[in-house]
Design a protein around this motif. Structure first.
Motif, PDB file in Angstrom:
ATOM      1  N   THR A   1       0.899   6.731  -3.064  1.00 33.22           N
ATOM      2  CA  THR A   1       0.420   5.709  -3.985  1.00 33.22           C
ATOM      3  C   THR A   1       1.252   4.455  -3.760  1.00 33.22           C
ATOM      4  O   THR A   1       2.293   4.490  -3.089  1.00 33.22           O
ATOM      5  N   GLU A   2       0.805   3.336  -4.332  1.00 33.24           N
ATOM      6  CA  GLU A   2       1.589   2.106  -4.200  1.00 33.24           C
ATOM      7  C   GLU A   2       2.978   2.281  -4.807  1.00 33.24           C
ATOM      8  O   GLU A   2       3.964   1.778  -4.278  1.00 33.24           O
TER       9      GLU A   2
ATOM     10  N   ILE B   1       4.519  -4.538  -2.499  1.00 31.05           N
ATOM     11  CA  ILE B   1       3.599  -3.682  -1.740  1.00 31.05           C
ATOM     12  C   ILE B   1       2.204  -4.298  -1.748  1.00 31.05           C
ATOM     13  O   ILE B   1       1.547  -4.405  -0.707  1.00 31.05           O
ATOM     14  N   ARG B   2       1.744  -4.728  -2.905  1.00 34.87           N
ATOM     15  CA  ARG B   2       0.402  -5.339  -3.009  1.00 34.87           C
ATOM     16  C   ARG B   2       0.315  -6.625  -2.208  1.00 34.87           C
ATOM     17  O   ARG B   2      -0.677  -6.867  -1.521  1.00 34.87           O
ATOM     18  N   ASN B   3       1.353  -7.453  -2.275  1.00 42.14           N
ATOM     19  CA  ASN B   3       1.355  -8.703  -1.499  1.00 42.14           C
ATOM     20  C   ASN B   3       1.289  -8.415  -0.006  1.00 42.14           C
ATOM     21  O   ASN B   3       0.534  -9.061   0.734  1.00 42.14           O
ATOM     22  N   GLU B   4       2.067  -7.455   0.468  1.00 39.48           N
ATOM     23  CA  GLU B   4       2.086  -7.128   1.894  1.00 39.48           C
ATOM     24  C   GLU B   4       0.751  -6.543   2.353  1.00 39.48           C
ATOM     25  O   GLU B   4       0.282  -6.845   3.436  1.00 39.48           O
ATOM     26  N   ARG B   5       0.126  -5.727   1.538  1.00 43.42           N
ATOM     27  CA  ARG B   5      -1.179  -5.175   1.950  1.00 43.42           C
ATOM     28  C   ARG B   5      -2.248  -6.252   1.885  1.00 43.42           C
ATOM     29  O   ARG B   5      -3.138  -6.289   2.730  1.00 43.42           O
TER      30      ARG B   5
ATOM     31  N   GLY C   1      -1.003  -1.192   6.134  1.00 47.91           N
ATOM     32  CA  GLY C   1      -2.280  -0.495   6.143  1.00 47.91           C
ATOM     33  C   GLY C   1      -2.520   0.265   4.845  1.00 47.91           C
ATOM     34  O   GLY C   1      -1.586   0.614   4.129  1.00 47.91           O
ATOM     35  N   LEU C   2      -3.773   0.511   4.551  1.00 48.97           N
ATOM     36  CA  LEU C   2      -4.115   1.219   3.326  1.00 48.97           C
ATOM     37  C   LEU C   2      -5.409   1.989   3.515  1.00 48.97           C
ATOM     38  O   LEU C   2      -6.147   1.788   4.468  1.00 48.97           O
TER      39      LEU C   2
ATOM     40  N   ARG D   1      -8.802   4.114  -6.085  1.00 45.82           N
ATOM     41  CA  ARG D   1      -7.388   4.294  -5.748  1.00 45.82           C
ATOM     42  C   ARG D   1      -7.059   3.678  -4.395  1.00 45.82           C
ATOM     43  O   ARG D   1      -7.837   3.766  -3.453  1.00 45.82           O
ATOM     44  N   VAL D   2      -5.900   3.076  -4.326  1.00 45.88           N
ATOM     45  CA  VAL D   2      -5.378   2.528  -3.068  1.00 45.88           C
ATOM     46  C   VAL D   2      -4.244   3.447  -2.637  1.00 45.88           C
ATOM     47  O   VAL D   2      -3.290   3.653  -3.373  1.00 45.88           O
ATOM     48  N   LEU D   3      -4.370   4.003  -1.441  1.00 46.17           N
ATOM     49  CA  LEU D   3      -3.348   4.895  -0.909  1.00 46.17           C
ATOM     50  C   LEU D   3      -2.835   4.341   0.412  1.00 46.17           C
ATOM     51  O   LEU D   3      -3.588   3.722   1.174  1.00 46.17           O
ATOM     52  N   ILE D   4      -1.579   4.575   0.673  1.00 47.02           N
ATOM     53  CA  ILE D   4      -0.948   4.063   1.889  1.00 47.02           C
ATOM     54  C   ILE D   4      -0.508   5.250   2.729  1.00 47.02           C
ATOM     55  O   ILE D   4       0.338   6.034   2.302  1.00 47.02           O
TER      56      ILE D   4
END
Length: 109
Positions: free
Chosen positions: A17-18, A32-36, A42-43, A49-52
């Motif tokens: 998860t983030e 994390i959100r800014n970088e993605r 990558g995600l 749901r957003v998973l990395i």
């Protein structure tokens, strides 16, 4: 996503998860959100749901490693070593002015 180990068998690539990714990198969730959002991390989306994937986190960490330039002792990203220099910028107007001064001295003698 799956990774392959040395023997060639497939190993599960854990998805984080983030919040878990932020904990791994010791940064905030907003980082994390800014970088993605910038496309640097990558995600995978599963529903809302957003998973990395761990492999994406590993690749991000590798890309973030910096080394010190042996000549200037300034930090350079490994990925940028073969590109343009991050050294001092040249004042183009000042250089042109100095060139004209030298030329006028040379032509006046």
């Amino acid at each position: 996503m799956k990774a392959v180990d040395e023997v060639g068998s497939q190993v599960r690539d854990p998805w984080l998860t983030e919040q878990e990714a932020a904990r791994q990198l010791r940064v905030s969730i907003s980082t994390i959100r800014n970088e993605r959002n910038r496309g640097r991390l990558g995600l995978a989306r599963v529903g809302k749901r957003v998973l990395i994937p761990m492999s994406a986190l590993d690749a991000y960490k590798q890309a973030a490693i910096t080394i010190s330039c042996p000549t200037t002792n300034s930090p350079n990203s490994i990925g940028r070593l073969a590109g343009t220099s991050h050294g001092p910028t040249v004042d183009a107007h000042g250089a042109l002015r100095r060139a004209r001064q030298i030329a006028s001295r040379h032509n006046g003698s």
